[in-house]
Design an enzyme around this catalytic site. Structure first.
Site, mmCIF file in Angstrom:
data_model
loop_
_atom_site.group_PDB
_atom_site.id
_atom_site.type_symbol
_atom_site.label_atom_id
_atom_site.label_comp_id
_atom_site.label_asym_id
_atom_site.label_seq_id
_atom_site.Cartn_x
_atom_site.Cartn_y
_atom_site.Cartn_z
ATOM 1 N N GLY A 126 139.653 95.655 13.181
ATOM 2 C CA GLY A 126 138.418 95.400 13.911
ATOM 3 C C GLY A 126 138.447 94.106 14.686
ATOM 4 O O GLY A 126 137.423 93.682 15.231
ATOM 5 N N LYS A 127 139.595 93.462 14.749
ATOM 6 C CA LYS A 127 139.700 92.211 15.504
ATOM 7 C C LYS A 127 139.619 92.491 17.010
ATOM 8 O O LYS A 127 139.082 91.684 17.773
ATOM 9 C CB LYS A 127 141.012 91.499 15.177
ATOM 10 N N ILE A 128 140.160 93.619 17.420
ATOM 11 C CA ILE A 128 140.102 94.069 18.805
ATOM 12 C C ILE A 128 139.334 95.382 18.817
ATOM 13 O O ILE A 128 139.544 96.241 17.950
ATOM 14 C CB ILE A 128 141.521 94.255 19.376
#
Length: 311
Positions: free
Chosen positions: A279-281
């Site tokens: 979920g970082k990108i």
């Protein structure tokens, strides 16, 4: 013919006088391997730099300043294309060394390192740095540290801003002048950190390693969009990518320049697609990794991007 074969590879034709932007455009039409990835990275970087809603993070790892890449970073800071810089302590150390009038020199990787040791020359692959530069560096750093109020407490970014305010050129100087935060979560792993440790043996100034987290998180929560441009990997890469995890958003734009392999499991070689699983990108993010020597890919990419933005 399958729809999967709808776009043909265009053979490249070069001519005298081509601009960097024209060359990268031709690489994009060819579209193969890392040449195609570089062209995609230019498109993403152009969107990131031109998007007024994007908070733009820049990660700097690897020996980029000794290789002459520091000027690109300071120019991007000056032009307003970096909102938050995260760097290794080593790059900032070498930035200070350049700013105080010392230099890195062309050398060779084919040498006798024992002889270099006897000549008081430190080698970074094919770049040489005389030990006397660190003597000048020590005098400068101890002078900056001696001006810190006794009993005070500073964040790492506050410390770096004070260092930059004492310099006339370079990354830290430009960031301080433009009021752009520089984060260096592993500052202890550098000559800047070692010099502070020496200072701390006889002085009572506290550097709070967690004090930067609140202003950083405030920027992340306030960001309508976020973009990440990452040179190398290590601590700067992870520090940047994890910063949006506390929010409901991820990075909308991401470009990574690395020479490391993804199949070894290390962070520096990890693909940006892998970061989507965390979920970082975001799932819809424009993201690309360009594999290669950043002393080649970074100048080409930034030159082509700036050419497009100026058009």
């Amino acid at each position: 013919m399958s729809q999967k074969c709808s776009e043909a590879v265009a053979q490249m034709h070069l001519r005298p006088g081509m601009t960097v932007g024209e060359l990268v455009d031709a690489m994009g039409r060819a579209g193969a391997y890392n040449g195609g990835s570089l062209a995609e990275a230019v498109s993403i970087t152009e969107m990131m730099f031109a998007d007024p809603a994007a908070t733009r993070f820049f990660g700097l790892a690897g020996a980029m300043v000794p290789a002459g890449m520091g000027g690109i970073v300071s120019d991007l800071l000056d032009a307003g294309y970096i909102d938050i810089l995260v760097s290794t302590g080593a790059n900032l150390t070498h930035d200070v060394i350049e700013a105080i009038g010392c230099h890195h020199y062309h050398g060779t990787e084919i040498c006798d390192d024992v002889d270099l040791r006897h000549d008081e020359i430190n080698r970074i692959y094919d770049v040489y740095l005389p030990t006397e530069a660190f003597e000048v560096f020590e005098d400068f750093m101890q002078g900056v540290y001696s001006d810190l109020p006794d009993g005070s407490s500073l964040s790492i970014s506050d410390l770096l801003r004070r260092i930059g305010s004492s310099l006339g050129s370079g990354i830290l100087a430009t960031a301080a002048r433009k009021d752009i935060p520089v984060y260096c979560p592993a500052v202890q792993d550098s000559m800047i950190g070692l010099q502070y440790w020496l200072f701390s043996q006889t002085n009572k100034v506290t550097i709070d390693a967690f004090a930067d987290m609140k202003p950083l998180m405030n920027r992340c929560f306030a960001a309508e969009k976020a973009g990440a441009f990452i040179v190398g990997g290590g601590v700067p890469k992870n520090f940047i990518l994890q910063s949006m995890l506390m929010t409901e958003n991820g990075f909308t734009y991401a470009v990574q320049l690395t020479g490391d392999r993804p199949d070894l499991g290390g962070l520096s070689g990890a693909t940006l697609d892998e970061a989507r699983s965390w979920g970082k990108i975001t799932e819809e993010a424009r993201a690309v990794t360009v594999y290669g020597d950043a002393t080649i890919t970074l100048p080409l990419l930034i030159a082509a991007t700036l050419e497009r933005l100026a058009a």
